[in-house]
Design a protein around this motif. Sequence first.
Motif, PDB file in Angstrom:
ATOM      1  N   GLY A 176       0.831  -1.200   0.226  1.00 45.76           N
ATOM      2  CA  GLY A 176      -0.024  -0.014  -0.054  1.00 45.76           C
ATOM      3  C   GLY A 176       0.867   1.355   0.040  1.00 45.76           C
ATOM      4  O   GLY A 176       0.471   2.108  -0.714  1.00 45.76           O
ATOM      5  N   SER A 177       1.960   1.158   0.680  1.00 45.91           N
ATOM      6  CA  SER A 177       2.565   2.643   0.793  1.00 45.91           C
ATOM      7  C   SER A 177       3.513   2.612  -0.344  1.00 45.91           C
ATOM      8  O   SER A 177       3.780   3.627  -0.741  1.00 45.91           O
ATOM      9  CB  SER A 177       3.678   2.397   2.002  1.00 45.91           C
ATOM     10  N   ILE A 178       4.056   1.578  -0.855  1.00 39.17           N
ATOM     11  CA  ILE A 178       4.990   1.736  -2.161  1.00 39.17           C
ATOM     12  C   ILE A 178       4.134   2.130  -3.183  1.00 39.17           C
ATOM     13  O   ILE A 178       4.518   3.091  -4.094  1.00 39.17           O
ATOM     14  CB  ILE A 178       5.557   0.280  -2.472  1.00 39.17           C
ATOM     15  N   TRP A 179       2.861   1.382  -3.577  1.00 41.94           N
ATOM     16  CA  TRP A 179       2.017   1.823  -4.674  1.00 41.94           C
ATOM     17  C   TRP A 179       1.394   3.326  -4.429  1.00 41.94           C
ATOM     18  O   TRP A 179       1.095   3.806  -5.451  1.00 41.94           O
ATOM     19  CB  TRP A 179       1.280   0.795  -5.327  1.00 41.94           C
ATOM     20  N   THR A 180       1.140   3.701  -3.421  1.00 42.32           N
ATOM     21  CA  THR A 180       0.692   5.081  -3.249  1.00 42.32           C
ATOM     22  C   THR A 180       1.662   6.067  -3.788  1.00 42.32           C
ATOM     23  O   THR A 180       1.330   6.970  -4.214  1.00 42.32           O
ATOM     24  CB  THR A 180       0.589   5.335  -1.726  1.00 42.32           C
ATOM     25  N   ARG A 181       2.927   5.814  -3.345  1.00 41.65           N
ATOM     26  CA  ARG A 181       3.866   6.583  -3.791  1.00 41.65           C
ATOM     27  C   ARG A 181       3.986   6.647  -5.363  1.00 41.65           C
ATOM     28  O   ARG A 181       4.271   7.707  -6.059  1.00 41.65           O
ATOM     29  CB  ARG A 181       5.198   6.625  -3.159  1.00 41.65           C
ATOM     30  N   TRP A 182       4.068   5.451  -5.937  1.00 39.83           N
ATOM     31  CA  TRP A 182       4.232   5.358  -7.351  1.00 39.83           C
ATOM     32  C   TRP A 182       2.994   5.958  -8.061  1.00 39.83           C
ATOM     33  O   TRP A 182       3.295   6.423  -9.136  1.00 39.83           O
ATOM     34  CB  TRP A 182       4.146   3.898  -7.822  1.00 39.83           C
ATOM     35  N   CYS A 183       1.706   5.963  -7.686  1.00 47.43           N
ATOM     36  CA  CYS A 183       0.791   6.611  -8.201  1.00 47.43           C
ATOM     37  C   CYS A 183       0.762   8.082  -8.291  1.00 47.43           C
ATOM     38  O   CYS A 183       0.276   8.792  -9.270  1.00 47.43           O
ATOM     39  CB  CYS A 183      -0.796   6.489  -7.411  1.00 47.43           C
ATOM     40  N   PHE A 184       1.804   8.708  -7.607  1.00 50.86           N
ATOM     41  CA  PHE A 184       2.146  10.036  -7.820  1.00 50.86           C
ATOM     42  C   PHE A 184       3.123  10.610  -8.988  1.00 50.86           C
ATOM     43  O   PHE A 184       3.427  11.500  -9.404  1.00 50.86           O
ATOM     44  CB  PHE A 184       2.353  10.925  -6.620  1.00 50.86           C
ATOM     45  N   VAL A 185       3.968   9.271  -9.147  1.00 47.56           N
ATOM     46  CA  VAL A 185       5.157   9.379  -9.950  1.00 47.56           C
ATOM     47  C   VAL A 185       4.854   9.126 -11.338  1.00 47.56           C
ATOM     48  O   VAL A 185       5.181   9.676 -12.359  1.00 47.56           O
ATOM     49  CB  VAL A 185       6.063   8.203  -9.846  1.00 47.56           C
ATOM     50  N   ILE A 186       3.845   8.178 -11.816  1.00 49.57           N
ATOM     51  CA  ILE A 186       3.444   7.820 -13.077  1.00 49.57           C
ATOM     52  C   ILE A 186       2.729   8.544 -13.634  1.00 49.57           C
ATOM     53  O   ILE A 186       1.810   9.688 -13.238  1.00 49.57           O
ATOM     54  CB  ILE A 186       2.706   6.361 -13.122  1.00 49.57           C
ATOM     55  N   ARG A 187       2.587   8.587 -14.749  1.00 46.29           N
ATOM     56  CA  ARG A 187       1.503   9.780 -15.848  1.00 46.29           C
ATOM     57  C   ARG A 187       0.775   8.689 -16.758  1.00 46.29           C
ATOM     58  O   ARG A 187       1.420   7.727 -17.364  1.00 46.29           O
ATOM     59  CB  ARG A 187       2.419  10.408 -16.875  1.00 46.29           C
ATOM     60  N   PRO A 188      -0.238   8.983 -16.578  1.00 45.23           N
ATOM     61  CA  PRO A 188      -1.392   9.928 -15.973  1.00 45.23           C
ATOM     62  C   PRO A 188      -1.221   9.744 -14.520  1.00 45.23           C
ATOM     63  O   PRO A 188      -1.460   8.505 -14.240  1.00 45.23           O
ATOM     64  CB  PRO A 188      -2.506   9.875 -16.484  1.00 45.23           C
ATOM     65  N   GLN A 189      -1.047  10.558 -13.773  1.00 46.43           N
ATOM     66  CA  GLN A 189      -1.671  10.342 -12.398  1.00 46.43           C
ATOM     67  C   GLN A 189      -2.772   9.965 -12.046  1.00 46.43           C
ATOM     68  O   GLN A 189      -3.785  10.386 -12.559  1.00 46.43           O
ATOM     69  CB  GLN A 189      -1.318  11.723 -11.515  1.00 46.43           C
ATOM     70  N   ASN A 190      -2.897   8.803 -11.369  1.00 38.70           N
ATOM     71  CA  ASN A 190      -4.394   8.151 -11.012  1.00 38.70           C
ATOM     72  C   ASN A 190      -4.625   8.220  -9.646  1.00 38.70           C
ATOM     73  O   ASN A 190      -4.051   7.541  -8.676  1.00 38.70           O
ATOM     74  CB  ASN A 190      -4.121   6.715 -11.379  1.00 38.70           C
ATOM     75  N   MET A 191      -5.367   9.191  -9.299  1.00 38.41           N
ATOM     76  CA  MET A 191      -5.945   9.576  -7.912  1.00 38.41           C
ATOM     77  C   MET A 191      -6.566   8.284  -7.300  1.00 38.41           C
ATOM     78  O   MET A 191      -6.788   8.171  -6.151  1.00 38.41           O
ATOM     79  CB  MET A 191      -6.717  10.835  -7.708  1.00 38.41           C
ATOM     80  N   LEU A 192      -7.516   7.995  -8.016  1.00 39.87           N
ATOM     81  CA  LEU A 192      -8.421   6.570  -7.753  1.00 39.87           C
ATOM     82  C   LEU A 192      -7.540   5.475  -7.447  1.00 39.87           C
ATOM     83  O   LEU A 192      -7.592   4.985  -6.271  1.00 39.87           O
ATOM     84  CB  LEU A 192      -9.230   6.206  -8.697  1.00 39.87           C
ATOM     85  N   LEU A 193      -6.446   5.132  -7.925  1.00 39.32           N
ATOM     86  CA  LEU A 193      -5.301   4.145  -7.596  1.00 39.32           C
ATOM     87  C   LEU A 193      -4.855   4.549  -6.297  1.00 39.32           C
ATOM     88  O   LEU A 193      -4.435   3.799  -5.474  1.00 39.32           O
ATOM     89  CB  LEU A 193      -4.260   3.694  -8.767  1.00 39.32           C
ATOM     90  N   ALA A 194      -4.456   5.934  -6.301  1.00 38.92           N
ATOM     91  CA  ALA A 194      -3.654   6.292  -4.812  1.00 38.92           C
ATOM     92  C   ALA A 194      -4.463   6.387  -3.768  1.00 38.92           C
ATOM     93  O   ALA A 194      -4.202   5.896  -2.684  1.00 38.92           O
ATOM     94  CB  ALA A 194      -3.232   7.726  -5.184  1.00 38.92           C
ATOM     95  N   ALA A 195      -5.735   6.421  -3.767  1.00 43.44           N
ATOM     96  CA  ALA A 195      -6.687   6.193  -2.643  1.00 43.44           C
ATOM     97  C   ALA A 195      -6.736   4.825  -2.190  1.00 43.44           C
ATOM     98  O   ALA A 195      -6.841   4.631  -1.232  1.00 43.44           O
ATOM     99  CB  ALA A 195      -8.050   6.886  -3.209  1.00 43.44           C
ATOM    100  N   VAL A 196      -7.036   4.098  -3.203  1.00 46.20           N
ATOM    101  CA  VAL A 196      -7.215   2.780  -2.840  1.00 46.20           C
ATOM    102  C   VAL A 196      -5.826   1.986  -2.111  1.00 46.20           C
ATOM    103  O   VAL A 196      -5.965   1.425  -1.252  1.00 46.20           O
ATOM    104  CB  VAL A 196      -7.615   1.660  -3.976  1.00 46.20           C
ATOM    105  N   ASN A 197      -4.701   2.444  -2.706  1.00 46.61           N
ATOM    106  CA  ASN A 197      -3.461   2.133  -2.119  1.00 46.61           C
ATOM    107  C   ASN A 197      -3.236   2.749  -0.815  1.00 46.61           C
ATOM    108  O   ASN A 197      -2.822   1.771   0.091  1.00 46.61           O
ATOM    109  CB  ASN A 197      -2.319   2.250  -3.035  1.00 46.61           C
TER     110      ASN A 197
END
Length: 175
Positions: free
Chosen positions: A103-124
Amino acid sequence: MSARFGLRFGQQSARQVAYKPFRFRQQIFRRWQGTAANPAVEGAPAQPQSFFQRIWTSEVGVKTVHFWAPVMKWGVVLAGASDFLRPAEKLSLTQNAALMATGSIWTRWCFVIRPQNMLLAAVNFCLFLVGTVQVSRILTYRSSQKGSQTEALKSMEKDIVDSAKGIEKKAEAKL
Protein backbone atom coordinates in the motif's frame (compact mmCIF):
# COMPACT_ATOMS: atom_id res chain seq x y z
CA MET A 1 14.37 5.37 -54.67
CA SER A 2 11.28 4.15 -52.90
CA ALA A 3 8.50 2.21 -54.52
CA ARG A 4 5.39 4.19 -55.27
CA PHE A 5 2.13 2.80 -53.90
CA GLY A 6 0.04 5.90 -54.39
CA LEU A 7 -0.17 6.46 -50.62
CA ARG A 8 1.68 8.98 -48.51
CA PHE A 9 3.37 6.47 -46.25
CA GLY A 10 4.82 4.67 -49.28
CA GLN A 11 6.89 7.73 -50.14
CA GLN A 12 8.80 7.82 -46.87
CA SER A 13 12.50 7.12 -46.96
CA ALA A 14 13.91 3.93 -45.46
CA ARG A 15 15.41 5.94 -42.61
CA GLN A 16 12.02 7.37 -41.57
CA VAL A 17 10.40 3.97 -41.77
CA ALA A 18 13.12 2.37 -39.65
CA TYR A 19 12.66 4.84 -36.81
CA LYS A 20 8.90 5.35 -37.00
CA PRO A 21 7.24 2.31 -38.55
CA PHE A 22 3.81 3.01 -37.04
CA ARG A 23 3.66 6.72 -37.73
CA PHE A 24 0.88 6.46 -40.31
CA ARG A 25 -1.27 4.32 -38.04
CA GLN A 26 -0.74 6.73 -35.14
CA GLN A 27 -1.88 9.66 -37.27
CA ILE A 28 -5.07 7.85 -38.27
CA PHE A 29 -5.97 6.78 -34.74
CA ARG A 30 -5.14 10.19 -33.33
CA ARG A 31 -7.99 11.59 -35.43
CA TRP A 32 -10.52 9.18 -34.00
CA GLN A 33 -9.36 9.04 -30.39
CA GLY A 34 -10.17 12.25 -28.65
CA THR A 35 -9.57 13.30 -25.07
CA ALA A 36 -10.83 16.26 -23.11
CA ALA A 37 -7.66 18.18 -23.95
CA ASN A 38 -7.47 16.98 -27.56
CA PRO A 39 -10.91 16.75 -29.22
CA ALA A 40 -11.40 14.03 -31.83
CA VAL A 41 -12.28 16.48 -34.58
CA GLU A 42 -9.42 18.82 -35.29
CA GLY A 43 -10.29 22.42 -35.95
CA ALA A 44 -13.67 22.16 -34.23
CA PRO A 45 -14.32 24.74 -31.53
CA ALA A 46 -13.90 23.35 -28.04
CA GLN A 47 -17.33 22.94 -26.52
CA PRO A 48 -17.79 22.71 -22.77
CA GLN A 49 -18.22 19.05 -21.84
CA SER A 50 -20.47 17.66 -19.18
CA PHE A 51 -19.05 15.75 -16.23
CA PHE A 52 -19.94 12.41 -17.79
CA GLN A 53 -18.32 13.32 -21.11
CA ARG A 54 -15.11 14.31 -19.32
CA ILE A 55 -15.12 11.02 -17.37
CA TRP A 56 -15.75 9.05 -20.59
CA THR A 57 -12.96 10.74 -22.59
CA SER A 58 -10.43 11.13 -19.77
CA GLU A 59 -7.04 9.38 -19.83
CA VAL A 60 -8.06 7.58 -16.63
CA GLY A 61 -11.72 7.29 -17.54
CA VAL A 62 -14.19 4.45 -17.46
CA LYS A 63 -12.95 3.00 -20.76
CA THR A 64 -9.41 2.41 -19.47
CA VAL A 65 -7.58 -0.01 -17.19
CA HIS A 66 -6.60 3.02 -15.09
CA PHE A 67 -10.18 3.07 -13.85
CA TRP A 68 -11.02 -0.62 -13.54
CA ALA A 69 -7.83 -1.79 -11.80
CA PRO A 70 -8.44 0.41 -8.72
CA VAL A 71 -12.11 -0.55 -8.67
CA MET A 72 -11.16 -4.22 -8.50
CA LYS A 73 -8.44 -3.54 -5.90
CA TRP A 74 -11.09 -2.24 -3.50
CA GLY A 75 -11.95 -5.92 -3.02
CA VAL A 76 -8.54 -6.47 -1.42
CA VAL A 77 -9.10 -3.49 0.87
CA LEU A 78 -12.54 -4.75 1.89
CA ALA A 79 -11.17 -8.25 2.55
CA GLY A 80 -8.49 -6.77 4.80
CA ALA A 81 -11.03 -4.58 6.57
CA SER A 82 -13.32 -7.56 7.15
CA ASP A 83 -10.50 -9.06 9.23
CA PHE A 84 -11.09 -6.30 11.80
CA LEU A 85 -13.77 -8.61 13.20
CA ARG A 86 -11.38 -11.54 13.61
CA PRO A 87 -9.43 -12.00 16.84
CA ALA A 88 -5.84 -10.80 16.67
CA GLU A 89 -4.37 -14.23 17.43
CA LYS A 90 -5.80 -15.58 14.15
CA LEU A 91 -4.25 -12.87 11.94
CA SER A 92 -1.04 -13.28 9.96
CA LEU A 93 1.66 -10.73 10.67
CA THR A 94 3.48 -11.36 7.38
CA GLN A 95 0.33 -11.04 5.29
CA ASN A 96 -0.71 -7.77 6.91
CA ALA A 97 2.84 -6.40 6.78
CA ALA A 98 2.80 -7.17 3.05
CA LEU A 99 -0.49 -5.26 2.69
CA MET A 100 1.03 -2.34 4.54
CA ALA A 101 4.21 -2.36 2.43
CA THR A 102 2.49 -2.67 -0.94
CA GLY A 103 0.00 0.00 0.00
CA SER A 104 2.76 2.47 0.86
CA ILE A 105 4.94 1.64 -2.15
CA TRP A 106 2.14 1.84 -4.71
CA THR A 107 0.67 5.00 -3.18
CA ARG A 108 3.97 6.72 -3.83
CA TRP A 109 4.16 5.23 -7.32
CA CYS A 110 0.70 6.61 -8.21
CA PHE A 111 2.08 10.13 -7.91
CA VAL A 112 5.13 9.36 -10.07
CA ILE A 113 3.47 7.72 -13.08
CA ARG A 114 1.69 9.57 -15.88
CA PRO A 115 -1.24 9.90 -16.03
CA GLN A 116 -1.53 10.42 -12.30
CA ASN A 117 -4.27 8.16 -11.05
CA MET A 118 -5.84 9.51 -7.87
CA LEU A 119 -8.33 6.64 -7.65
CA LEU A 120 -5.45 4.16 -7.57
CA ALA A 121 -3.61 6.32 -5.02
CA ALA A 122 -6.70 6.36 -2.79
CA VAL A 123 -7.18 2.59 -2.86
CA ASN A 124 -3.49 1.96 -2.14
CA PHE A 125 -3.50 4.44 0.75
CA CYS A 126 -6.54 2.67 2.23
CA LEU A 127 -4.70 -0.64 1.80
CA PHE A 128 -1.78 0.85 3.72
CA LEU A 129 -4.14 1.99 6.50
CA VAL A 130 -5.79 -1.43 6.78
CA GLY A 131 -2.39 -3.13 6.95
CA THR A 132 -1.16 -0.68 9.58
CA VAL A 133 -4.21 -1.18 11.80
CA GLN A 134 -3.94 -4.96 11.56
CA VAL A 135 -0.18 -5.03 12.21
CA SER A 136 -0.63 -2.80 15.27
CA ARG A 137 -3.42 -5.10 16.52
CA ILE A 138 -1.20 -8.16 16.10
CA LEU A 139 1.83 -6.56 17.80
CA THR A 140 -0.30 -5.27 20.68
CA TYR A 141 -1.77 -8.74 21.17
CA ARG A 142 1.64 -10.40 21.08
CA SER A 143 3.14 -7.95 23.56
CA SER A 144 0.22 -8.48 25.95
CA GLN A 145 0.68 -12.24 25.63
CA LYS A 146 4.36 -11.96 26.54
CA GLY A 147 3.48 -9.99 29.66
CA SER A 148 0.78 -12.46 30.70
CA GLN A 149 3.10 -15.42 30.01
CA THR A 150 5.75 -14.08 32.37
CA GLU A 151 3.11 -13.44 35.02
CA ALA A 152 1.74 -16.95 34.50
CA LEU A 153 5.23 -18.43 34.82
CA LYS A 154 5.85 -16.46 38.04
CA SER A 155 2.55 -17.62 39.54
CA MET A 156 3.29 -21.23 38.51
CA GLU A 157 6.74 -20.94 40.07
CA LYS A 158 5.22 -19.62 43.30
CA ASP A 159 2.67 -22.47 43.38
CA ILE A 160 5.41 -25.06 42.83
CA VAL A 161 7.58 -23.54 45.56
CA ASP A 162 4.61 -23.41 47.97
CA SER A 163 3.66 -27.02 47.24
CA ALA A 164 7.32 -28.07 47.66
CA LYS A 165 7.43 -26.31 51.05
CA GLY A 166 4.19 -28.07 52.03
CA ILE A 167 5.65 -31.45 51.05
CA GLU A 168 8.85 -30.62 52.95
CA LYS A 169 6.88 -29.78 56.12
CA LYS A 170 4.91 -33.03 55.83
CA ALA A 171 8.13 -34.98 55.39
CA GLU A 172 9.71 -33.31 58.42
CA ALA A 173 6.62 -34.04 60.49
CA LYS A 174 6.81 -37.74 59.62
CA LEU A 175 10.49 -37.94 60.54
